[in-house]
Each structure stands twice: as structure tokens, then as C-alpha cells.
Design an enzyme around this catalytic site. Structure first.
Site, short mmCIF file in Angstrom:
data_model
loop_
_atom_site.label_atom_id
_atom_site.label_comp_id
_atom_site.label_asym_id
_atom_site.label_seq_id
_atom_site.Cartn_x
_atom_site.Cartn_y
_atom_site.Cartn_z
N PHE A 162 0.81 -1.22 0.00
CA PHE A 162 0.00 0.00 0.00
C PHE A 162 0.84 1.27 0.00
CE2 PHE A 162 0.79 -0.52 4.57
CZ PHE A 162 1.06 0.78 4.97
N LYS A 186 -1.16 -7.83 -8.68
CA LYS A 186 -2.12 -7.72 -7.58
C LYS A 186 -1.67 -6.60 -6.66
CE LYS A 186 -2.68 -8.66 -3.57
NZ LYS A 186 -3.52 -7.57 -2.96
N GLU A 189 -5.11 -3.91 -1.88
CA GLU A 189 -6.54 -3.61 -1.90
C GLU A 189 -6.88 -2.38 -1.06
OE1 GLU A 189 -5.87 -6.72 1.35
OE2 GLU A 189 -5.03 -6.14 -0.60
N SER A 239 5.74 -6.76 4.20
CA SER A 239 6.34 -7.04 5.50
C SER A 239 7.13 -8.35 5.45
CB SER A 239 5.25 -7.13 6.57
OG SER A 239 4.45 -8.29 6.36
N CYS A 294 9.80 1.49 3.50
CA CYS A 294 10.75 0.48 3.95
C CYS A 294 12.15 1.04 4.05
CB CYS A 294 10.73 -0.73 3.01
SG CYS A 294 11.40 -0.42 1.37
N GLU A 396 9.44 -3.28 13.22
CA GLU A 396 9.31 -2.20 12.25
C GLU A 396 8.03 -1.44 12.57
OE1 GLU A 396 9.62 -1.55 7.43
OE2 GLU A 396 8.63 -3.36 8.17
#
Length: 512
Positions: A162, A186, A189, A239, A294, A396
Site C-alpha cells: 500500500f 495484484k 486492496e 512485510s 521500507c 518495524e
């Protein structure tokens, strides 16, 4: 085509619906609908069609059907599509950035930076004829020539996060496609609009139907891509727990996989550092995009107590002017986090640091944002006195939180970094060239900055960390990306002279 497609189901709820793109056509198949929030105001802005297994399989089938013709398309023609695509991305940048902001919360100037880094990867993909040139050796033996070719894999897939809804997909599908593969994307969402709109622009640039397909979904969609035998390779960013799952599942099903995971990026601040510049760049690297990167610098390691005192005081002073707010106000430095659940998670880490003995120097919990009382905001937070055993250090956080640790020497700082399970990015602030060289040579981290807070490689280098920040042998985009999306085939050829009969040879042939 429109990135947001209205259907009766959406109209009944007075909300637009984001669907899929399969075989060059918009598709709204869904076994359920999911809300997409506008995190700046804390309201549902649209819905997304969540694909079931059958819809994902239809996308894979479309990609498989398109592969033979696309593979046979000369690389120069593939590149011309990318040249047109690049122009369309620039022409429609405002629309793309609006979609990013509305669904992710990223401030417009940050969204523009994200898109620009994505466009740079498209520009790299435009070099397909050069990138795919073969290696040729003539006369490796008497009348024998040998060469290597880089051939496409077939249907490949990308699963993207995202936090960079435009840039990370652009890390993947442009390069995969110019290498001759077909692609199923993909996207997350949580903010699907930008990825779908960008895919539609690529079709407007002349991409044949089926070469790029977009399906929105959740774990069912992911598992279908990971297990379907028609999918030859999977790229993933997210992640670490999910990256590990994706890598293990994909490779268990015989697929090539690159899975980029989480990070805990440290900045060492040496006593001789230019503190003003270090503080300025740390502020941007820690709080840009609400820390949802990240490569965010989330830990500053001060070498020496005096360095730590000066650093914390300067950071606290600089943070007085930080402005958090809605995506559409360009004067804001950063926006909300993605969901209320994620906001609560970030706040929970701040709470735990305080309980475990750290000092909250600047507290970003519960900021007041005019006109956005229900938005998912966490203000810039500075925590001092952090220890390696604290939950907020081990995990994180993925939010606008900068933690400060203190050590006595540079080697202690390096040992601290090397001991962490993540090895994505790091940097050092110093004026000492010898220290910088030693640091870059010996630190166990994949991407290193010297007075550079976000050492994100440009498009013609490759992006990837070490340790549990990357699963797989090849990094993302750049030269590694070309190798990931192609297979090497080496051909050795000889044409015997007419009328000359050669005897059998039972020893291992040695050319030359």
C-alpha cells in the site's frame, strides 16, 4: 477506460467501485466488496472488488494466451510502447498523484516524487534492445560458435504494498514486459486506484490485451498466484512475515521468487558530523510519507553522549515546525497513516517505549488537524534512550517515529546494526572519509548511504536488502531485474563441412 468503474452495486451505496483489468478490458467480478478509505478525513471513499480464485485464474489465462505473440514481438517494438507509456505518465501525473493522495494520504509533493521514481524505471525499461543483447563468441573451437540468449519466462506476477501504490508496480511490470513476459499485478486492496489507472495508461500506449492484467484481492488472490503452475515467477514487496510466506510458497511450487520484506534502518551520527545537515535530512527521512517507507530512517545512533545530547536537542527544535495534515494541502510535510488500525499500532509502539523506560521527547500521539478530526493521524514523534531489548526497537513501526540510541564508538554502532534481523538500508553522517569507507565496506546491510539518508538506488542499479529484508537471490529492478525476468540459454553451434565424415568422440570435448 476509467480507473474507477461504476456498477449497480456501487451505485446502490453511492460509492465508486474499483474493479480489475483482464485481457485489456475492465472487469467488476467480485465475490465480495471491500471499503477503501480516504485516510485524510477518515471516511470511506470508494469500494474495491475483491477477486476470487476464478477471477485470478481468468487473468492468468489471459496472460498465458497473450504470451506467444508478445514473446515474438521484437524488443525494439516493446520499447516503443514504453516510450509512449512514459509520456502518458507525465501527462497524467496530477491524476495519478490525486489517486495516491486520496487513497493513501500521501501529500501531493511526496506522491509526485514517488511517481517520478517509478517513471525512471520505465525509462530504464525503454532500453530493452540493449538490455537483452546476447553474448556471442565466434570460433570457441574449430568452426564452432557459442552464444547466450536471455529469454522470457512466460506469465509472471507482482504483489505490491500500500505504501507506494504507483512506484512499486512500476518497479516490476515495465521491465518484466519489455523482457517479453506477460504480467498479472495484484496491488494492495487498501489503495488500488493508482495501479489500475497506470495499467490503463499502458494499454492506451499500445500494449496488446492480456500482456498486463490487474486483479484486486486479498490472501485468496495471492495464494492463487503463488500456486498456479502457469505462473513462472513472483515479485513481492511487503512485510517480512508475508515476504517469507510468499517466498516459501512460491518456491515450493517451483517458481522463481524475489520477496522484499521489512526494515529497521539506522543512521549513525558521528561526533564530527555536520549536525545541521544531518538533522535536516533525518527529519525528512524519518517522517516523509508518515514513515510508511521500507527505507525510512527510524533509528538515529549517536556516537558519544555529547553527540546524542546535541542531536536530540536539534531534532526536537526542528520538529517544532513539522506539519501533519490532509493530502491535498501542499504545505503539509506528511499526511495520515493508512488505516485506524495502523494508527493504533504505531501509537502502541510509542506507548510501549514509554513503559519500557524510554523518554518521549516529542509526542505525536493524538494530533489535532483542523477539518480532519476523524483522519488517521500520528504526529512526528521523537524518542530518546531506546535500548535494543525494547519492542519499539525490535519491530518495524512503519510510522512517523524516530528513535535515538547512544553508543560509545562507531564499532558499537555497527555491531548494533549488524545484530538486527533486518538489513535493508543504513547511513552514516561523518566528515571522516576513512570512517565512511570502513563503514560501507563492513556493515551488513544491502543499501548504504554516506551523508545520504535514503540510499534508494537509481533505476539502473538494483534495490534490495540483506538478512530478513530480502528473500531470494536477485534484487528488484535494474540489472538484477533483467536477470530475474529472463532465463539464460546458451547455444553452441557447428556446421560440418559437406562430405566430411567424422568419427565418434568418447572423451569430453575440449574446444580451443
Amino acid at each position: 477506460m476509467n480507473a474507477v468503474i461504476d456498477t449497480n452495486a456501487a451505485a446502490a451505496n453511492d460509492l465508486p467501485l474499483t474493479g480489475h483489468l483482464i485481457g485489456g478490458r475492465p472487469v467488476t467480478d467480485a465475490h465480495r466488496l471491500q471499503e477503501v478509505w480516504n485516510p485524510s478525513i477518515g471516511e470511506v471513499g470508494s469500494r474495491v472488488a475483491i477477486a476470487g480464485k476464478a477471477t485470478v485464474e481468468a487473468a492468468i489465462a489471459a496472460a498465458q494466451a497473450a504470451f506467444p505473440a508478445w514473446r515474438a514481438t521484437p524488443p525494439a517494438k516493446r520499447a516503443r510502447v514504453m516510450f509512449r507509456f512514459r509520456d502518458l505518465l507525465e501527462q497524467n501525473a496530477d491524476r495519478i498523484c490525486e489517486l495516491i493522495g486520496r487513497e493513501h494520504g500521501k501529500i501531493a509533493h511526496d506522491a509526485a516524487g514517488e511517481l517520478q521514481r517509478g517513471i525512471e524505471n520505465v525509462e530504464f525499461a525503454c532500453a530493452a534492445p540493449q538490455l537483452l543483447k546476447s553474448e556471442y563468441s565466434r570460433n570457441v573451437g574449430p568452426g564452432i560458435d557459442s552464444w547466450s540468449e536471455f529469454q522470457p519466462l512466460g506469465v509472471v506476477a507482482g504483489i505490491t504494498p500500500f505504501n507506494f501504490p504507483a512506484m512499486v508496480p512500476l518497479w516490476m511490470f515495465p521491465l518484466a514486459i519489455v523482457c517479453g513476459n506477460t504480467f498479472v499485478l495484484k496491488p494492495s486492496e487498501r489503495d488500488p486506484g493508482a495501479a489500475l489507472y497506470v495499467a490503463e495508461l499502458l494499454h492506451e500506449a499500445g500494449l496488446p490485451p492480456g500482456v498486463l492484467n490487474v486483479v484486486n484481492g486479498d490472501k485468496e488472490a495471492v495464494d492463487t498466484l503463488l500456486t498456479d503452475p502457469r505462473v513462472q515467477a513472483v515479485s513481492f514487496v511487503g512485510s517480512t512475515p508475508i515476504a517469507e510466506y510468499v517466498y516459501a510458497t512460491a518456491t515450493a511450487h517451483g517458481k522463481r521468487c524475489q520477496a522484499l520484506g521489512g526494515a529497521k534502518n539506522h543512521a549513525i551520527v558521528m561526533p564530527d558530523a555536520d549536525l545541521d545537515n544531518a538533522v535536516s535530512s533525518l527529519i525528512g527521512a524519518a517522517f516523509g510519507s508518515s514513515g510508511e517507507r521500507c527505507m525510512a530512517l527510524s533509528v538515529a545512533v549517536a556516537v558519544g553522549e555529547d553527540t546524542g545530547d546535541r542531536l536530540v536537542a536539534a531534532l526536537a527544535k526542528a520538529m517544532e515546525t513539522l506539519k501533519v495534515g490532509a493530502f491535498d494541502d501542499g504545505s503539509n510535510d506528511f499526511g495520515p497513516v493508512i488505516t485506524p488500525q495502523h494508527r493504533d499500532k504505531v501509537v502502541g509502539f510509542i506507548d510501549s517505549a514509554q513503559r519500557q523506560g524510554a523518554r518521549i521527547v516529542v509526542d505525536g500521539r493524538g494530533p489535532k488537524v483542523d477539518g480532519c478530526a476523524h483522519g488517521f493521524y500520528v504526529g512526528g514523534t521523537l524518542i530518546d534512550g531506546v535500548r535494543p531489548d525494547m519492542d519499539s526497537y525490535r519491530s518495524e513501526i512503519f510510522g512517523p517515529v524516530l528513535q535515538v540510541m547512544r553508543v560509545g564508538t562507531m564499532q558499537e554502532a555497527m555491531d548494533l546494526i549488524d545484530a538486527h534481523e533486518y538489513g535493508n538500508g543504513t547511513c552514516i553522517y561523518t566528515r571522516d572519509g576513512e570512517a565512511a569507507r570502513y563503514f560501507s565496506d563492513h556493515i551488513k546491510v544491502g543499501m548504504v548511504g554516506i551523508n545520504v539518508p535514503l540510499p534508494v538506488p537509481v533505476a539502473y542499479h538494483s534495490f534490495g536488502g540483506w538478512k530478513r529484508s530480502l528473500f531470494g537471490d536477485l534484487s528488484a529492478y535494474g540489472p538484477d531485474g533483467v536477470r530475474f525476468y529472463t532465463r539464460r540459454k546458451t547455444i553452441t553451434q557447428r556446421w560440418p563441412s559437406a562430405g566430411v565424415r567424422e568419427g565418434s568422440q568418447f572423451s569430453m570435448p575440449a574446444f580451443g
